[in-house]
Design a protein around this motif. Structure first.
Motif, PDB file in Angstrom:
ATOM      1  N   LEU A  46      42.909  26.365  25.073  1.00 52.74           N
ATOM      2  CA  LEU A  46      44.116  26.209  24.265  1.00 52.74           C
ATOM      3  C   LEU A  46      44.810  27.563  24.115  1.00 52.74           C
ATOM      4  O   LEU A  46      44.175  28.568  23.800  1.00 52.74           O
ATOM      5  CB  LEU A  46      43.763  25.640  22.889  1.00 52.74           C
ATOM      6  N   LYS A  47      46.114  27.581  24.321  1.00 50.75           N
ATOM      7  CA  LYS A  47      46.879  28.832  24.319  1.00 50.75           C
ATOM      8  C   LYS A  47      47.203  29.234  22.881  1.00 50.75           C
ATOM      9  O   LYS A  47      47.995  28.586  22.201  1.00 50.75           O
ATOM     10  CB  LYS A  47      48.156  28.665  25.140  1.00 50.75           C
ATOM     11  N   GLY A  51      50.500  28.520  20.176  1.00 47.96           N
ATOM     12  CA  GLY A  51      50.229  27.634  19.050  1.00 47.96           C
ATOM     13  C   GLY A  51      49.525  26.347  19.407  1.00 47.96           C
ATOM     14  O   GLY A  51      49.413  25.457  18.561  1.00 47.96           O
ATOM     15  N   GLU A  52      49.014  26.236  20.644  1.00 46.71           N
ATOM     16  CA  GLU A  52      48.349  24.989  21.035  1.00 46.71           C
ATOM     17  C   GLU A  52      47.123  24.730  20.169  1.00 46.71           C
ATOM     18  O   GLU A  52      46.817  23.571  19.855  1.00 46.71           O
ATOM     19  CB  GLU A  52      47.950  25.035  22.511  1.00 46.71           C
ATOM     20  N   HIS A  53      46.431  25.785  19.775  1.00 43.57           N
ATOM     21  CA  HIS A  53      45.235  25.602  18.943  1.00 43.57           C
ATOM     22  C   HIS A  53      45.610  25.086  17.557  1.00 43.57           C
ATOM     23  O   HIS A  53      44.884  24.288  16.963  1.00 43.57           O
ATOM     24  CB  HIS A  53      44.455  26.908  18.840  1.00 43.57           C
ATOM     25  N   ILE A  54      46.770  25.505  17.025  1.00 46.24           N
ATOM     26  CA  ILE A  54      47.235  25.006  15.733  1.00 46.24           C
ATOM     27  C   ILE A  54      47.516  23.512  15.827  1.00 46.24           C
ATOM     28  O   ILE A  54      47.112  22.721  14.961  1.00 46.24           O
ATOM     29  CB  ILE A  54      48.502  25.751  15.281  1.00 46.24           C
ATOM     30  N   ALA A  55      48.209  23.110  16.889  1.00 52.87           N
ATOM     31  CA  ALA A  55      48.506  21.690  17.083  1.00 52.87           C
ATOM     32  C   ALA A  55      47.221  20.881  17.190  1.00 52.87           C
ATOM     33  O   ALA A  55      47.103  19.790  16.612  1.00 52.87           O
ATOM     34  CB  ALA A  55      49.359  21.498  18.335  1.00 52.87           C
ATOM     35  N   ALA A  56      46.239  21.397  17.917  1.00 50.90           N
ATOM     36  CA  ALA A  56      44.978  20.678  18.097  1.00 50.90           C
ATOM     37  C   ALA A  56      44.223  20.546  16.775  1.00 50.90           C
ATOM     38  O   ALA A  56      43.649  19.488  16.479  1.00 50.90           O
ATOM     39  CB  ALA A  56      44.106  21.393  19.134  1.00 50.90           C
ATOM     40  N   ILE A  57      44.222  21.601  15.967  1.00 57.22           N
ATOM     41  CA  ILE A  57      43.568  21.534  14.656  1.00 57.22           C
ATOM     42  C   ILE A  57      44.248  20.499  13.772  1.00 57.22           C
ATOM     43  O   ILE A  57      43.589  19.678  13.115  1.00 57.22           O
ATOM     44  CB  ILE A  57      43.582  22.920  13.980  1.00 57.22           C
ATOM     45  N   ALA A 236      40.690  27.849   8.787  1.00 55.56           N
ATOM     46  CA  ALA A 236      40.548  26.992   9.962  1.00 55.56           C
ATOM     47  C   ALA A 236      40.808  27.780  11.239  1.00 55.56           C
ATOM     48  O   ALA A 236      40.055  27.671  12.220  1.00 55.56           O
ATOM     49  CB  ALA A 236      41.508  25.800   9.863  1.00 55.56           C
ATOM     50  N   GLU A 237      41.856  28.582  11.225  1.00 54.44           N
ATOM     51  CA  GLU A 237      42.151  29.366  12.424  1.00 54.44           C
ATOM     52  C   GLU A 237      41.058  30.411  12.670  1.00 54.44           C
ATOM     53  O   GLU A 237      40.675  30.647  13.819  1.00 54.44           O
ATOM     54  CB  GLU A 237      43.523  30.035  12.312  1.00 54.44           C
ATOM     55  N   ASP A 238      40.567  31.031  11.617  1.00 57.63           N
ATOM     56  CA  ASP A 238      39.483  32.006  11.769  1.00 57.63           C
ATOM     57  C   ASP A 238      38.268  31.362  12.433  1.00 57.63           C
ATOM     58  O   ASP A 238      37.650  31.936  13.333  1.00 57.63           O
ATOM     59  CB  ASP A 238      39.072  32.573  10.409  1.00 57.63           C
ATOM     60  N   ILE A 239      37.907  30.171  11.953  1.00 56.81           N
ATOM     61  CA  ILE A 239      36.751  29.463  12.507  1.00 56.81           C
ATOM     62  C   ILE A 239      36.961  29.200  13.994  1.00 56.81           C
ATOM     63  O   ILE A 239      36.067  29.418  14.815  1.00 56.81           O
ATOM     64  CB  ILE A 239      36.527  28.135  11.753  1.00 56.81           C
ATOM     65  N   TRP A 252      50.215  33.508  14.170  1.00 56.31           N
ATOM     66  CA  TRP A 252      50.362  32.399  13.227  1.00 56.31           C
ATOM     67  C   TRP A 252      49.708  32.698  11.888  1.00 56.31           C
ATOM     68  O   TRP A 252      49.798  31.883  10.966  1.00 56.31           O
ATOM     69  CB  TRP A 252      49.768  31.123  13.836  1.00 56.31           C
ATOM     70  N   ARG A 253      49.102  33.851  11.754  1.00 53.70           N
ATOM     71  CA  ARG A 253      48.456  34.222  10.489  1.00 53.70           C
ATOM     72  C   ARG A 253      49.464  34.938   9.594  1.00 53.70           C
ATOM     73  O   ARG A 253      49.694  36.139   9.745  1.00 53.70           O
ATOM     74  CB  ARG A 253      47.263  35.134  10.723  1.00 53.70           C
ATOM     75  N   MET A 254      50.089  34.197   8.720  1.00 50.44           N
ATOM     76  CA  MET A 254      51.036  34.803   7.797  1.00 50.44           C
ATOM     77  C   MET A 254      51.377  33.810   6.708  1.00 50.44           C
ATOM     78  O   MET A 254      51.192  32.611   6.848  1.00 50.44           O
ATOM     79  CB  MET A 254      52.313  35.248   8.516  1.00 50.44           C
ATOM     80  N   ALA A 255      51.839  34.353   5.574  1.00 50.60           N
ATOM     81  CA  ALA A 255      52.281  33.510   4.468  1.00 50.60           C
ATOM     82  C   ALA A 255      53.324  34.274   3.686  1.00 50.60           C
ATOM     83  O   ALA A 255      53.310  35.505   3.611  1.00 50.60           O
ATOM     84  CB  ALA A 255      51.111  33.131   3.553  1.00 50.60           C
ATOM     85  N   PHE A 256      54.283  33.548   3.102  1.00 54.41           N
ATOM     86  CA  PHE A 256      55.290  34.182   2.271  1.00 54.41           C
ATOM     87  C   PHE A 256      54.752  34.296   0.840  1.00 54.41           C
ATOM     88  O   PHE A 256      54.030  33.424   0.373  1.00 54.41           O
ATOM     89  CB  PHE A 256      56.587  33.360   2.266  1.00 54.41           C
TER      90      PHE A 256
END
Length: 257
Positions: A46-47, A51-57, A236-239, A252-256
């Motif tokens: 997954l790329k 963001g393919e991993h985000i979509a898969a999660i 989830a992304e860390d895992i 993709w690791r960010m938050a406002f």
């Protein structure tokens, strides 16, 4: 202003969210999904920067693990209807093909070279403007599915993931937390059964060609024991990234705040 070749209809008349279907899923499901996904053969294909991993999660959290992941030019994600723990979100088909695309933008190139003290300007746009920016990617996904899936009876799905640093929607900033009642229709000539749009970090919208409407999927705290949304997504992304041995960072690791 939209062009004559736009794949989007007129924005709906101003109205509230009454009548919009909203499906709520526990933010903790994202962590469980990542734990399952990282054990799946091919997960490391997954790329990440796309963001393919985000979509898969997300899709795993909503339904179940994909039965196939693209390893050699095939469909990005394939799902199969079974005795899953969750409702099948792909209509009457027994199998679903999902092509993942990310909104074009400058953020990921900037993020890759960012230095301490750097700044970045984000332009707030209305949702239709952002969808217009993603039109080419949606059409690319549709054309890819026609080539890869052919005449099979699989549900055809495009998944457009939006980073807020490239496409921050006014409707989410001023209205929130749902957006489906404010989104335009997708042209019926676009050969997709469903279009999924992820308004990062916690809202997923699905357009149905058959029903001609949007459904919103919210990932939220559903009990006092649930992690906060931002914490759940990052965890989830860390895992996932640790599980596949990825060490090159993630845009993709960010938050406002």
């Amino acid at each position: 202003m939209r062009s004559e070749t736009s794949i989007w209809g007129e924005p709906p008349p101003e109205r509230g969210p009454e009548g919009l279907t909203v499906v709520a899923t526990s933010a903790a499901a994202l962590i469980n999904a990542a734990q399952e996904l990282v054990q799946m053969p091919g997960a490391d294909k997954l790329k990440v920067r796309s963001g393919e991993h985000i979509a898969a999660i997300l899709m795993t959290a909503l339904y179940s693990l994909p039965v196939e992941v693209d390893e050699d030019g095939g469909v990005d994600l394939v799902f199969e209807r079974s005795g899953s723990r969750s409702a099948w979100p792909f209509g009457g088909s027994l199998r679903a093909a999902v092509e993942v695309k990310s909104l074009p933008g400058k953020w990921r190139k900037h993020e890759y070279n960012v230095r301490l003290g750097d700044t970045y300007q984000v332009k707030i746009q209305n949702a239709l403007e952002i969808l217009e920016l993603g039109s080419k990617k949606v059409k690319e996904a549709s054309e890819a599915l026609q080539h890869k899936v052919g005449s099979s009876n699989m549900s055809r799905n495009a998944f457009l993931i939006i980073h807020p640093m490239d496409g921050l929607a006014l409707e989410l900033v001023s209205e929130g937390p749902v957006i489906g009642h404010l989104l335009p229709a997708l042209d019926e000539h676009v050969a997709l059964n469903y279009l999924w749009v992820y308004w990062y970090p916690g809202l997923l919208s699905k357009w149905s060609r058959k029903e001609r409407n949007w459904t919103d999927y919210l990932f939220a705290e559903t009990s006092p024991d649930d992690p906060s949304l931002d914490d759940a997504i990052e965890a989830a992304e860390d895992i996932f990234l640790e599980g596949i041995g990825w060490t090159d960072g993630s845009p993709w690791r960010m938050a406002f705040s």
